[in-house]
Design a protein around this motif. Structure first.
Motif, PDB file in Angstrom:
ATOM      1  N   VAL A  18      39.071 -13.124  49.912  1.00 24.23           N
ATOM      2  CA  VAL A  18      37.654 -13.138  49.529  1.00 24.23           C
ATOM      3  C   VAL A  18      37.205 -11.730  49.152  1.00 24.23           C
ATOM      4  CG1 VAL A  18      35.293 -13.537  50.337  1.00 24.23           C
ATOM      5  CG2 VAL A  18      37.109 -15.175  50.903  1.00 24.23           C
ATOM      6  N   ARG A  19      37.576 -10.760  49.976  1.00 19.61           N
ATOM      7  CA  ARG A  19      37.211  -9.365  49.714  1.00 19.61           C
ATOM      8  C   ARG A  19      37.787  -8.896  48.378  1.00 19.61           C
ATOM      9  NH1 ARG A  19      39.283  -7.235  54.203  1.00 19.61           N
ATOM     10  NH2 ARG A  19      41.142  -6.228  53.361  1.00 19.61           N
ATOM     11  N   LYS A  20      39.035  -9.234  48.130  1.00 18.85           N
ATOM     12  CA  LYS A  20      39.703  -8.821  46.894  1.00 18.85           C
ATOM     13  C   LYS A  20      39.030  -9.450  45.670  1.00 18.85           C
ATOM     14  CE  LYS A  20      44.291  -8.737  44.736  1.00 18.85           C
ATOM     15  NZ  LYS A  20      45.716  -9.132  44.895  1.00 18.85           N
ATOM     16  N   TYR A  21      38.648 -10.721  45.783  1.00 24.20           N
ATOM     17  CA  TYR A  21      38.027 -11.407  44.645  1.00 24.20           C
ATOM     18  C   TYR A  21      36.646 -10.822  44.341  1.00 24.20           C
ATOM     19  CZ  TYR A  21      36.822 -15.199  41.465  1.00 24.20           C
ATOM     20  OH  TYR A  21      36.462 -15.926  40.353  1.00 24.20           O
ATOM     21  N   ILE A  22      35.858 -10.579  45.384  1.00 25.85           N
ATOM     22  CA  ILE A  22      34.502 -10.054  45.178  1.00 25.85           C
ATOM     23  C   ILE A  22      34.546  -8.626  44.655  1.00 25.85           C
ATOM     24  CG2 ILE A  22      32.434  -9.295  46.424  1.00 25.85           C
ATOM     25  CD1 ILE A  22      32.523 -11.885  47.962  1.00 25.85           C
ATOM     26  N   ASN A  23      35.493  -7.839  45.115  1.00 27.06           N
ATOM     27  CA  ASN A  23      35.595  -6.440  44.665  1.00 27.06           C
ATOM     28  C   ASN A  23      36.375  -6.296  43.364  1.00 27.06           C
ATOM     29  OD1 ASN A  23      34.194  -5.571  46.881  1.00 27.06           O
ATOM     30  ND2 ASN A  23      35.947  -4.745  47.980  1.00 27.06           N
ATOM     31  N   GLY A  24      36.944  -7.385  42.858  1.00 27.28           N
ATOM     32  CA  GLY A  24      37.809  -7.323  41.689  1.00 27.28           C
ATOM     33  C   GLY A  24      37.098  -6.839  40.432  1.00 27.28           C
ATOM     34  N   ALA A  27      34.514  -9.073  37.910  1.00 21.51           N
ATOM     35  CA  ALA A  27      33.154  -9.513  38.215  1.00 21.51           C
ATOM     36  C   ALA A  27      32.180  -9.007  37.147  1.00 21.51           C
ATOM     37  CB  ALA A  27      32.737  -9.021  39.593  1.00 21.51           C
ATOM     38  N   LEU A  28      31.297  -9.884  36.694  1.00 18.01           N
ATOM     39  CA  LEU A  28      30.288  -9.508  35.699  1.00 18.01           C
ATOM     40  C   LEU A  28      29.102  -8.785  36.336  1.00 18.01           C
ATOM     41  CD1 LEU A  28      30.169 -12.797  33.567  1.00 18.01           C
ATOM     42  CD2 LEU A  28      31.525 -10.746  33.156  1.00 18.01           C
ATOM     43  N   ALA A  29      28.832  -9.099  37.599  1.00 20.03           N
ATOM     44  CA  ALA A  29      27.707  -8.471  38.312  1.00 20.03           C
ATOM     45  C   ALA A  29      27.948  -8.626  39.808  1.00 20.03           C
ATOM     46  CB  ALA A  29      26.380  -9.126  37.920  1.00 20.03           C
ATOM     47  N   ARG A  30      27.364  -7.708  40.585  1.00 18.86           N
ATOM     48  CA  ARG A  30      27.469  -7.777  42.042  1.00 18.86           C
ATOM     49  C   ARG A  30      26.114  -7.433  42.646  1.00 18.86           C
ATOM     50  NH1 ARG A  30      32.103  -4.843  40.704  1.00 18.86           N
ATOM     51  NH2 ARG A  30      34.069  -5.950  41.060  1.00 18.86           N
ATOM     52  N   LYS A  39      32.209  -1.029  48.087  1.00 21.13           N
ATOM     53  CA  LYS A  39      33.505  -1.685  48.237  1.00 21.13           C
ATOM     54  C   LYS A  39      33.949  -1.825  49.696  1.00 21.13           C
ATOM     55  CE  LYS A  39      36.224   2.541  47.422  1.00 21.13           C
ATOM     56  NZ  LYS A  39      37.288   3.121  46.566  1.00 21.13           N
ATOM     57  N   TYR A  40      33.202  -1.192  50.642  1.00 19.68           N
ATOM     58  CA  TYR A  40      33.540  -1.310  52.055  1.00 19.68           C
ATOM     59  C   TYR A  40      32.546  -2.210  52.803  1.00 19.68           C
ATOM     60  CZ  TYR A  40      36.452   2.676  50.833  1.00 19.68           C
ATOM     61  OH  TYR A  40      37.371   3.492  50.227  1.00 19.68           O
ATOM     62  N   TRP A  41      31.921  -3.126  52.070  1.00 20.08           N
ATOM     63  CA  TRP A  41      30.932  -4.014  52.674  1.00 20.08           C
ATOM     64  C   TRP A  41      31.477  -4.802  53.858  1.00 20.08           C
ATOM     65  CZ3 TRP A  41      32.482  -9.068  52.527  1.00 20.08           C
ATOM     66  CH2 TRP A  41      33.420  -9.419  51.554  1.00 20.08           C
ATOM     67  N   TYR A  42      32.739  -5.181  53.794  1.00 20.48           N
ATOM     68  CA  TYR A  42      33.342  -6.015  54.835  1.00 20.48           C
ATOM     69  C   TYR A  42      33.398  -5.263  56.175  1.00 20.48           C
ATOM     70  CZ  TYR A  42      37.325  -3.225  53.292  1.00 20.48           C
ATOM     71  OH  TYR A  42      38.146  -2.186  52.943  1.00 20.48           O
ATOM     72  N   ALA A  43      33.576  -3.934  56.120  1.00 15.12           N
ATOM     73  CA  ALA A  43      33.611  -3.148  57.358  1.00 15.12           C
ATOM     74  C   ALA A  43      32.230  -3.135  58.020  1.00 15.12           C
ATOM     75  CB  ALA A  43      34.078  -1.718  57.065  1.00 15.12           C
ATOM     76  N   GLN A 106      20.779 -13.331  56.849  1.00 13.62           N
ATOM     77  CA  GLN A 106      22.227 -13.089  56.861  1.00 13.62           C
ATOM     78  C   GLN A 106      22.553 -11.894  55.972  1.00 13.62           C
ATOM     79  OE1 GLN A 106      22.036 -16.140  59.207  1.00 13.62           O
ATOM     80  NE2 GLN A 106      24.055 -15.239  58.835  1.00 13.62           N
ATOM     81  N   GLN A 107      23.623 -11.215  56.297  1.00 13.54           N
ATOM     82  CA  GLN A 107      24.171 -10.202  55.399  1.00 13.54           C
ATOM     83  C   GLN A 107      25.065 -10.930  54.379  1.00 13.54           C
ATOM     84  OE1 GLN A 107      26.093  -7.769  58.404  1.00 13.54           O
ATOM     85  NE2 GLN A 107      24.686  -6.082  57.965  1.00 13.54           N
ATOM     86  N   VAL A 108      24.792 -10.692  53.093  1.00  6.16           N
ATOM     87  CA  VAL A 108      25.519 -11.416  52.040  1.00  6.16           C
ATOM     88  C   VAL A 108      25.886 -10.444  50.919  1.00  6.16           C
ATOM     89  CG1 VAL A 108      25.514 -13.398  50.474  1.00  6.16           C
ATOM     90  CG2 VAL A 108      24.110 -13.454  52.559  1.00  6.16           C
ATOM     91  N   ILE A 109      27.091 -10.571  50.413  1.00  5.82           N
ATOM     92  CA  ILE A 109      27.521  -9.854  49.219  1.00  5.82           C
ATOM     93  C   ILE A 109      27.802 -10.886  48.134  1.00  5.82           C
ATOM     94  CG2 ILE A 109      29.328  -8.412  48.191  1.00  5.82           C
ATOM     95  CD1 ILE A 109      27.446  -6.870  49.969  1.00  5.82           C
ATOM     96  N   LEU A 110      27.300 -10.618  46.910  1.00  6.73           N
ATOM     97  CA  LEU A 110      27.420 -11.565  45.806  1.00  6.73           C
ATOM     98  C   LEU A 110      28.247 -10.962  44.675  1.00  6.73           C
ATOM     99  CD1 LEU A 110      24.177 -11.182  46.742  1.00  6.73           C
ATOM    100  CD2 LEU A 110      23.943 -13.273  45.408  1.00  6.73           C
ATOM    101  N   ALA A 111      28.987 -11.810  43.989  1.00  7.36           N
ATOM    102  CA  ALA A 111      29.719 -11.384  42.787  1.00  7.36           C
ATOM    103  C   ALA A 111      29.720 -12.537  41.792  1.00  7.36           C
ATOM    104  CB  ALA A 111      31.159 -10.992  43.124  1.00  7.36           C
ATOM    105  N   LEU A 112      29.306 -12.238  40.572  1.00 10.73           N
ATOM    106  CA  LEU A 112      29.254 -13.246  39.509  1.00 10.73           C
ATOM    107  C   LEU A 112      30.516 -13.155  38.657  1.00 10.73           C
ATOM    108  CD1 LEU A 112      27.588 -15.360  37.799  1.00 10.73           C
ATOM    109  CD2 LEU A 112      26.860 -13.415  36.429  1.00 10.73           C
TER     110      LEU A 112
END
Length: 398
Positions: A18-24, A27-30, A39-43, A106-112
């Motif tokens: 999941v982390r790899k896909y979102i940070n890839g 992505a058109l937008a985040r 890029k360290y959102w997961y930590a 909730q804490q959420v990170i988005l990637a389009l």
């Protein structure tokens, strides 16, 4: 209707993916919700869970869900990549409104991403939703699997209605665009810029319906028969046998029209006949006949290429030959038809020499060496319609 999907993330490998896909890089937008994106959102999410005691399972022996991977996938027709109104910015705004309404704490990170599969393209927002509720300090819980799934689906219907997006009709497929897309290996051929004989057959049938408006099945059959396609009905399904492909010796020549294109189901065709006007009996102009013949020629050539690939190593004399569809004499006078015929025959000759074994020695034939079995000689590039020989060896359908 917008599709909502969700998976619980408990395994470290799943979390890493999941982390790899979102940070890839694709992505058109985040963006971030209650957490700025970096890029360290997961930590940072991990520290939040630890501070609330959510880094361990709630019960001994149970799995510990650390986050949810949730996806909002928009209907292809609604997406701007297919001419719809949902631009990347609009998709992100939709997702943020979704979070504000249903996951405000909730804490959420988005990637389009613009996703492509065997059925086409669409936009999808992927969200990593941290398990900890910042307001209550409790773990996110939406009910049992089935209950939560139905709850999220009802939320999406409400959102789509507010955004004036297409609602899913009971008993009907969600997307018409995805019904019309080439399938499996055919999609790969189209993506490489090559000709797919099924795609060309699809185009011929579409031309027959949209340009000539037959008003019943008999007129439709008669028109397609004049283009080398035999239409028949079996078990309430419409099938097409491509006579050009059949005569060339390719056994893959009969297709279920519903699988070829969702618009070509029997009921859909009958509706098109009833609403159309009678034009199919009119004689075609020279230009129309020329365009149809070139479509047939490309289709027949594409089918032969597939057959040639499957015949690698067959002796030259037994190797299948390319047979062009029969051409009316007046069409042979047209430069476009003549050039296309010469080009396809030239390509076919080269492919036969490349793939066949025991190729005769023709002396000056500069493509003969490509077909010699077991040789490893180095060839100079030969330019063909903007491609080098090395490129065309990967893309032999031209």
């Amino acid at each position: 209707m917008t599709v909502i999907k969700q998976k619980a993330v408990s395994l470290s490998r799943h979390a890493k993916n999941v982390r790899k896909y979102i940070n890839g890089k694709d992505a058109l937008a985040r963006g971030g919700w209650n957490l700025p994106y970096n890029k360290y959102w997961y930590a940072k999410m991990a520290r939040t869970r630890k501070s609330f005691g959510h880094d361990k399972p709630a019960r001994a022996g149970a799995k510990n869900t650390i986050m949810y991977h949730q996806v909002l996938a928009f209907l292809p027709e609604e997406c701007s990549c297919n001419g719809g109104k949902m631009t990347p910015d609009a998709c992100m705004a939709y997702a943020e409104q979704w979070l504000a309404k249903h996951y405000p704490h909730q804490q959420v990170i988005l990637a389009l991403h613009e996703e492509s599969d065997k059925e086409g393209k669409r936009f999808a927002v992927h969200m990593a939703i941290n398990r900890t509720d910042l307001l209550t300090g409790k773990r996110l819980w939406e009910g049992t699997g089935a209950q939560a799934k139905h709850k999220r689906a009802s939320w999406v219907r409400e959102m789509d209605e507010a955004w004036n997006l297409t609602q899913l009709e009971k008993g009907k497929k969600n997307s018409k665009i995805r019904d019309r897309q080439p399938r499996d290996i055919e999609k790969e051929i189209v993506d490489r810029g090559e000709y797919s004989y099924k795609n060309n057959l699809r185009e011929l049938i579409h031309i027959a319906i949209s340009d000539y408006h037959p008003k019943n099945m008999e007129q439709f059959k008669k028109l397609l028969a004049s283009w080398g396609v035999d239409i028949f009905i079996k078990n309430n399904r419409v099938y097409a046998t491509d006579l050009d492909i059949k005569e060339a010796g390719n056994p893959k020549c009969t297709f279920n029209l519903t699988r070829l294109d969702g618009r070509f189901a029997l009921k859909s065709l009958q509706t098109a006949f009833e609403t159309g006007t009678m034009e199919s009996e009119k004689p075609m102009t020279f230009e129309q006949r020329r365009d149809v013949y070139i479509q047939r020629l490309k289709k027949a050539y594409s089918a032969w290429v597939e057959q040639a690939k499957a015949s690698k190593g067959v002796a030259y004399n037994a190797f299948p030959k390319f047979v062009a569809p029969k051409c009316d004499d007046d069409l042979l006078e047209d430069p476009a038809v003549r050039d296309e015929l010469l080009a396809r025959r030239g390509y076919a000759k080269e492919i036969r020499n490349r793939y066949a074994s025991a190729v005769p020695d023709y002396g000056e034939d500069n493509v003969r060496a490509a077909g010699q079995a077991g040789t490893h000689s180095v060839q100079q590039p030969v330019i063909e319609s903007g491609r080098t020989r090395e490129q065309s060896d990967k893309n032999v359908e031209h």
